[in-house]
Design a protein around this motif. Structure first.
Motif, short mmCIF file in Angstrom:
data_model
loop_
_atom_site.label_atom_id
_atom_site.label_comp_id
_atom_site.label_asym_id
_atom_site.label_seq_id
_atom_site.Cartn_x
_atom_site.Cartn_y
_atom_site.Cartn_z
N ALA A 69 -9.00 -5.79 -9.54
CA ALA A 69 -8.01 -4.84 -9.84
C ALA A 69 -9.15 -4.52 -10.99
O ALA A 69 -9.66 -3.20 -11.81
N GLU A 70 -9.61 -5.50 -11.32
CA GLU A 70 -10.58 -5.59 -12.23
C GLU A 70 -11.97 -4.74 -12.11
O GLU A 70 -12.42 -3.72 -12.00
N GLU A 71 -12.56 -5.11 -10.99
CA GLU A 71 -13.64 -3.91 -10.65
C GLU A 71 -13.09 -2.45 -10.47
O GLU A 71 -13.97 -2.09 -10.52
N LEU A 72 -11.76 -2.22 -9.72
CA LEU A 72 -11.37 -0.85 -9.41
C LEU A 72 -11.29 -0.54 -11.23
O LEU A 72 -11.36 0.97 -11.07
N ARG A 73 -10.55 -1.59 -11.85
CA ARG A 73 -10.58 -0.88 -13.53
C ARG A 73 -12.12 -0.60 -14.04
O ARG A 73 -12.29 0.29 -14.62
N ALA A 74 -12.95 -1.10 -13.34
CA ALA A 74 -14.13 -0.74 -14.46
C ALA A 74 -15.09 0.35 -13.53
O ALA A 74 -15.63 0.87 -14.02
N MET A 134 1.01 -1.37 -0.01
CA MET A 134 -0.24 0.00 -0.07
C MET A 134 1.44 1.83 -0.18
O MET A 134 1.22 1.88 0.80
N LYS A 135 2.31 1.14 -0.77
CA LYS A 135 3.44 2.67 -0.91
C LYS A 135 2.04 3.44 -1.49
O LYS A 135 2.47 4.34 -0.64
N LEU A 136 1.82 3.65 -2.46
CA LEU A 136 0.48 4.36 -3.04
C LEU A 136 -0.70 5.17 -1.93
O LEU A 136 -0.32 7.01 -1.80
N ILE A 137 -1.24 4.20 -1.79
CA ILE A 137 -2.43 4.88 -0.58
C ILE A 137 -1.66 5.48 1.11
O ILE A 137 -2.23 6.08 1.38
N ASN A 138 -1.02 5.06 1.63
CA ASN A 138 -0.02 5.51 2.68
C ASN A 138 0.79 7.05 1.91
O ASN A 138 0.97 7.47 3.56
N GLN A 139 0.64 7.49 0.97
CA GLN A 139 0.83 8.92 0.91
C GLN A 139 -0.24 9.65 0.60
O GLN A 139 -0.31 11.32 0.46
N LEU A 140 -1.47 9.02 0.15
CA LEU A 140 -2.91 10.10 0.37
C LEU A 140 -2.95 10.82 1.79
O LEU A 140 -2.61 10.34 3.08
N ASN A 141 -3.06 11.91 1.49
CA ASN A 141 -3.43 13.17 2.78
C ASN A 141 -4.15 13.24 3.56
O ASN A 141 -4.72 13.54 4.32
N ASP A 142 -5.61 12.91 2.80
CA ASP A 142 -7.27 12.72 2.84
C ASP A 142 -7.94 12.00 3.19
O ASP A 142 -7.66 10.52 3.38
N PRO A 143 -7.74 11.41 5.11
CA PRO A 143 -8.20 10.88 5.72
C PRO A 143 -9.67 9.78 5.39
O PRO A 143 -9.30 8.85 5.21
N THR A 175 -5.81 4.55 -6.91
CA THR A 175 -4.85 4.72 -6.51
C THR A 175 -4.83 3.45 -5.71
O THR A 175 -3.58 2.52 -5.84
N ALA A 176 -5.91 3.48 -4.84
CA ALA A 176 -6.08 1.47 -4.81
C ALA A 176 -5.88 0.73 -5.65
O ALA A 176 -5.00 -0.14 -5.99
N LEU A 177 -5.87 1.61 -7.01
CA LEU A 177 -5.78 -0.02 -7.90
C LEU A 177 -4.08 0.22 -8.27
O LEU A 177 -3.44 -1.19 -8.60
N HIS A 188 -9.97 0.30 2.20
CA HIS A 188 -11.08 -0.56 2.08
C HIS A 188 -11.07 -1.40 0.37
O HIS A 188 -11.32 -2.50 0.53
N CYS A 189 -11.25 0.21 -0.68
CA CYS A 189 -11.12 -0.92 -2.21
C CYS A 189 -9.73 -1.99 -2.16
O CYS A 189 -9.85 -2.21 -2.89
N PHE A 190 -8.18 -1.58 -1.59
CA PHE A 190 -7.79 -2.68 -1.93
C PHE A 190 -8.10 -3.47 -1.05
O PHE A 190 -7.60 -4.99 -1.44
N ASP A 191 -8.19 -3.94 -0.12
CA ASP A 191 -9.21 -4.74 0.84
C ASP A 191 -10.25 -5.70 0.11
O ASP A 191 -9.77 -6.67 0.47
N GLU A 192 -10.76 -5.18 -0.62
CA GLU A 192 -12.08 -5.75 -0.65
C GLU A 192 -12.22 -5.88 -2.16
O GLU A 192 -13.35 -6.31 -2.68
N LYS A 193 -12.00 -5.53 -3.28
CA LYS A 193 -12.38 -5.36 -4.53
C LYS A 193 -10.57 -5.30 -5.35
O LYS A 193 -10.05 -5.70 -4.54
#
Length: 63
Positions: A25-30, A1-10, A57-59, A18-23
């Motif tokens: 890559a196909e679902e996120l691309r869609a 989660m290197k990219l996610i950890n760089q996000l500033n907005d909580p 970011t999750a994708l 949530h997306c990283f854990d539950e979705k």
């Protein structure tokens, strides 16, 4: 989660995790090509921009 950890907005970061854990890559691309579900925006307290940032970011971390 290197990219996610760089996000500033909580809220964006929480939804991205949530997306990283539950979705898949196909679902996120869609999701990047669809209008966000208003219920998701309301539930997570996100704007469309925050939603798009969280999904892409999750994708990025999944790929």
């Amino acid at each position: 989660m290197k990219l996610i950890n760089q996000l500033n907005d909580p809220k964006t970061k929480a939804y991205a995790k949530h997306c990283f854990d539950e979705k898949s890559a196909e679902e996120l691309r869609a999701a990047t090509n669809e209008t966000p579900d208003p219920e998701v925006l309301s539930t997570w307290g996100l704007t469309e921009g925050q939603y798009a940032e969280a999904v892409t970011t999750a994708l990025g971390d999944l790929e």
